[in-house]
Scaffold this motif. Sequence first.
Motif, mmCIF file in Angstrom:
data_model
loop_
_atom_site.group_PDB
_atom_site.id
_atom_site.type_symbol
_atom_site.label_atom_id
_atom_site.label_comp_id
_atom_site.label_asym_id
_atom_site.label_seq_id
_atom_site.Cartn_x
_atom_site.Cartn_y
_atom_site.Cartn_z
ATOM 1 N N VAL A 13 0.832 -1.201 0.000
ATOM 2 C CA VAL A 13 0.000 0.000 0.000
ATOM 3 C C VAL A 13 0.871 1.256 0.000
ATOM 4 N N LEU A 57 -7.044 4.417 5.157
ATOM 5 C CA LEU A 57 -7.095 3.228 4.313
ATOM 6 C C LEU A 57 -6.654 2.040 5.146
ATOM 7 N N SER A 59 -4.848 -1.228 5.590
ATOM 8 C CA SER A 59 -3.759 -1.946 4.923
ATOM 9 C C SER A 59 -3.599 -3.342 5.520
ATOM 10 N N MET A 79 -9.038 5.770 -1.463
ATOM 11 C CA MET A 79 -8.590 4.621 -2.254
ATOM 12 C C MET A 79 -7.229 4.945 -2.836
ATOM 13 N N LEU A 80 -6.510 3.918 -3.251
ATOM 14 C CA LEU A 80 -5.203 4.105 -3.863
ATOM 15 C C LEU A 80 -5.123 3.296 -5.143
ATOM 16 N N HIS A 82 -2.315 2.433 -8.204
ATOM 17 C CA HIS A 82 -0.932 2.548 -8.659
ATOM 18 C C HIS A 82 -0.871 3.266 -10.005
ATOM 19 N N VAL A 98 -7.897 -0.842 -3.050
ATOM 20 C CA VAL A 98 -6.505 -0.677 -3.440
ATOM 21 C C VAL A 98 -6.294 -1.375 -4.781
ATOM 22 N N ILE A 116 -9.090 -5.576 -2.701
ATOM 23 C CA ILE A 116 -7.698 -5.571 -3.143
ATOM 24 C C ILE A 116 -7.664 -6.169 -4.538
#
Length: 199
Positions: A13, A57, A59, A79-80, A82, A98, A116
């Motif tokens: 994360v 978030l 993790s 939210m994340l 990439h 994520v 995820i």
Amino acid sequence: MILFGASGHCKSVIDIAESIGVSIEIIYDDNPKVEAVCHIPVQEYSTIVLGLKGTWLISIGNNKNRKEVSERLNKNFGMLIHKTASISSWSSLGDGTVIMAKVVVNTCATIGKHCIINSGAVVEHDCIIENYAHISPNVSLAGGVTVGEGSHIGIGASVLPEIKIGKWAIIGAGAVIINDVPDGAVVVGNPGKIINKND
């Protein structure tokens, strides 16, 4: 951003956050076993920080634990995604989710809260991923697949079009899923076969 959970998943994360320039302020954990993760300080979560504002978030890699924590914290979840992920503008993502490196989420896919989607996974058009699911690295979900709440699709698994996977199911690594999977089933092999049933 504030993280909850100082596990191995936390490191991934942090990497995603760094890829898009998001700063992680601190990591909380119920039972911290380390003082820092990737040089970010870890502190024990307590009632002192209950009112702490900011974007959080979770993790934590374990789906059931992630659900329990999300319901307990009652925070503003972000939210994340990439920077190398490809996310269709016609798809939707829930809070707390994520998306890791080199993921592809195609048109009209719907991904729920606190999911995820792990490195290199492909979520094709019209897929529905319900809350708290984990799609492992290099999984391929063909068009119109449904993955129920809390289910875990193992690394490298392939799921044929329009298949429905129930809630809290486990699909083994490398499995090829050609039939619908009921709630709580554990499925392995090519073609996938049910070998157990979770409560």
